[in-house]
Scaffold this active site. Structure first.
Site, short mmCIF file in Angstrom:
data_model
loop_
_atom_site.label_atom_id
_atom_site.label_comp_id
_atom_site.label_asym_id
_atom_site.label_seq_id
_atom_site.Cartn_x
_atom_site.Cartn_y
_atom_site.Cartn_z
N THR A 46 -6.07 -5.55 7.11
CA THR A 46 -5.16 -6.04 8.16
C THR A 46 -5.27 -5.13 9.38
O THR A 46 -5.40 -5.60 10.52
CB THR A 46 -3.72 -6.08 7.63
OG1 THR A 46 -3.67 -7.04 6.56
CG2 THR A 46 -2.73 -6.46 8.72
N ASN A 113 -10.94 -16.70 1.84
CA ASN A 113 -10.12 -16.18 0.74
C ASN A 113 -9.41 -17.26 -0.07
O ASN A 113 -9.00 -17.02 -1.19
CB ASN A 113 -9.10 -15.18 1.29
CG ASN A 113 -8.36 -15.68 2.50
OD1 ASN A 113 -8.98 -16.10 3.47
ND2 ASN A 113 -7.04 -15.67 2.46
N SER A 161 -11.82 -4.40 2.54
CA SER A 161 -10.56 -3.97 1.91
C SER A 161 -10.85 -3.50 0.50
O SER A 161 -11.56 -4.18 -0.25
CB SER A 161 -9.59 -5.16 1.88
OG SER A 161 -8.39 -4.78 1.22
N ALA A 162 -10.29 -2.34 0.12
CA ALA A 162 -10.60 -1.78 -1.21
C ALA A 162 -10.12 -2.67 -2.35
O ALA A 162 -10.82 -2.87 -3.33
CB ALA A 162 -9.99 -0.39 -1.35
N HIS A 163 -8.90 -3.23 -2.20
CA HIS A 163 -8.33 -3.91 -3.37
C HIS A 163 -8.97 -5.25 -3.68
O HIS A 163 -8.70 -5.84 -4.72
CB HIS A 163 -6.80 -4.01 -3.27
CG HIS A 163 -6.26 -4.96 -2.24
ND1 HIS A 163 -5.69 -6.16 -2.59
CD2 HIS A 163 -6.16 -4.89 -0.90
CE1 HIS A 163 -5.25 -6.76 -1.50
NE2 HIS A 163 -5.53 -6.01 -0.45
N THR A 199 -3.54 11.33 9.08
CA THR A 199 -4.11 12.05 7.94
C THR A 199 -4.74 11.06 6.96
O THR A 199 -4.13 10.05 6.62
CB THR A 199 -3.00 12.86 7.24
OG1 THR A 199 -2.42 13.73 8.22
CG2 THR A 199 -3.54 13.67 6.09
N CYS A 280 3.95 -18.86 1.73
CA CYS A 280 5.41 -18.90 1.83
C CYS A 280 5.83 -17.86 2.85
O CYS A 280 5.58 -16.68 2.68
CB CYS A 280 6.01 -18.59 0.47
SG CYS A 280 7.77 -18.78 0.45
N1 PLP Z 1 -8.86 -10.67 5.19
C1 PLP Z 1 -9.02 -11.41 4.08
C2 PLP Z 1 -10.09 -12.46 4.07
C3 PLP Z 1 -8.18 -11.24 2.98
O1 PLP Z 1 -8.35 -12.00 1.90
C4 PLP Z 1 -7.17 -10.24 3.04
C5 PLP Z 1 -6.26 -10.04 1.92
O2 PLP Z 1 -5.95 -10.90 1.16
C6 PLP Z 1 -7.05 -9.49 4.22
C7 PLP Z 1 -7.92 -9.74 5.28
C8 PLP Z 1 -5.99 -8.42 4.36
O3 PLP Z 1 -6.35 -7.32 3.56
P1 PLP Z 1 -5.39 -6.08 3.31
O4 PLP Z 1 -4.52 -6.49 2.17
O5 PLP Z 1 -6.32 -4.96 2.93
O6 PLP Z 1 -4.65 -5.79 4.55
#
Ligand code: PLP
Length: 334
Positions: A46, A113, A161-163, A199, A280
């Site tokens: 984000t 996504n 994004s790491a997760h 940091t 939502c």
């Molecule tokens: N961009 C895409 C395509 C995503 O799927 C997501 C998270 O679902 C994001 C951006 C946002 O990622 P973050 O949770 O690391 O802010």
């Protein structure tokens, strides 16, 4: 988390932390076939998306209609590239828009996504470069799932994004190509080559580096068999983007006449976690802007589920899902 040093401190505890950060930077750079000098760690995708889109907010920006809200909300005035009914960005539409708007920046994602549809990023980049614009690609859903090459994809900026690649939440990265204008969102200290103050989140960055080192595309590709089985053994559903190239772990489908929330809650009670295709916000459920951009009827879009498999999912899990879903379907359609 055992290392308490600040990565910017020059004492030995700080140097240990710095070594962890730089090791992760190298791992991420290797995953994306770029130089570690091009990697800036952030608090997530984000922030990385906001950094790019806000930087260009005073000039003409074009973004696809299926981008994540962290792109679309950060560039509310951006003209939207149309999308084909199968969820693929419309290249002719892009060409027309680029010609009409002469943008400074075009933002288009690598993998959607919600539908998992893989976008023709190299073709998009070619059109963007020809128009003399910069190209930003949100590759969050691609990293670790399909081969990723920052330069071959023709990107000036790329978000990760790491997760979404098996790492922790709250950490991400922005890749910036040599010669692309620096895009600074957060001001303060001189961290991350003065491009992102604050940091460093050393533990999070260590996790992102570990995820990059362990990324295994073949392991992901195997999920396609499970995903395809799920789609064929549930009858009467509409699968979105099924005829387009997709990442192996994602399916988005609708069961006409049964609201997504009803399905989601019943599955949750059965111990299965899925997402709805609708977002939502402030208590009201809005139809997915992605399905809307694909021209899906809003009633059907309100019945859409998004299912993401992980590499630990087994054939037995899919069997359980199919049995559970088919049983619930009978009760919903009674
Ligand atoms: N961009 C895409 C395509 C995503 O799927 C997501 C998270 O679902 C994001 C951006 C946002 O990622 P973050 O949770 O690391 O802010």
């Amino acid at each position: 988390m055992r290392h308490v040093g600040n990565a910017s401190s020059i004492h030995s505890a700080g140097r240990k932390a710095r070594a962890i950060v730089e090791d992760s930077r190298k791992a991420l750079a290797a995953l994306c076939h770029t130089d570690s000098k091009n990697v800036i760690f952030t608090s997530g995708a984000t922030e990385a998306n906001n950094a790019v889109l806000r930087h260009f907010s005073d000039v003409s920006v074009i973004a696809s209609g299926i981008e994540h809200p962290s792109v679309l909300e950060a560039a509310p005035n951006a003209a939207r590239i149309p999308v084909l009914p199968n969820g693929v960005i419309d290249l002719e539409g892009l060409e027309r828009l680029v010609h009409a708007k002469s943008p400074a920046l075009v933002s288009a994602m690598m993998v959607n996504n919600e539908t998992g549809v893989i976008q023709p990023v190299e073709d998009i980049a070619r059109i963007v470069k020809k128009a003399g614009a910069k190209f930003h690609c949100d590759a969050v859903q691609a990293a670790g799932r399909i081969p990723l090459d920052f330069h071959a994809a023709g990107c000036d900026y790329m978000t990760l994004s790491a997760h979404k690649m098996g790492g922790p939440m709250g950490v991400g990265a922005l890749l910036v190509a040599k010669g692309a204008p620096p895009v600074k969102l957060i001001y303060g200290g001189g961290q991350e080559r003065r491009q992102r103050a604050g940091t460093e989140n050393v533990a999070g960055i260590a996790g992102m580096g570990a995820a990059a080192k362990n990324a295994d595309i073949d392991r992901y590709q195997k999920l396609a068999l499970l995903r395809d089985r799920l789609e064929t053994e549930i009858s009467g559903i509409t699968v979105f983007g099924q005829d387009a190239p997709r990442v192996a772990n994602t399916t988005c489908f609708a069961l006409c006449g049964v609201a997504a929330d009803t399905q989601l809650m019943a599955l949750d009670l059965a111990g299965i976690a899925v997402s709805s295709g609708s977002a939502c916000s402030s208590g009201s459920v809005k139809a997915s802007h992605v399905l809307e951009a694909m021209g899906v009827d809003s009633d059907l879009a309100g019945c859409a589920l998004r299912i993401s498999l992980g590499w630990t999912n087994t054939a037995a899990d899919i069997e359980t899902f199919i049995k559970t879903y088919n049983k619930l379907k009978e009760t919903w359609q009674r």
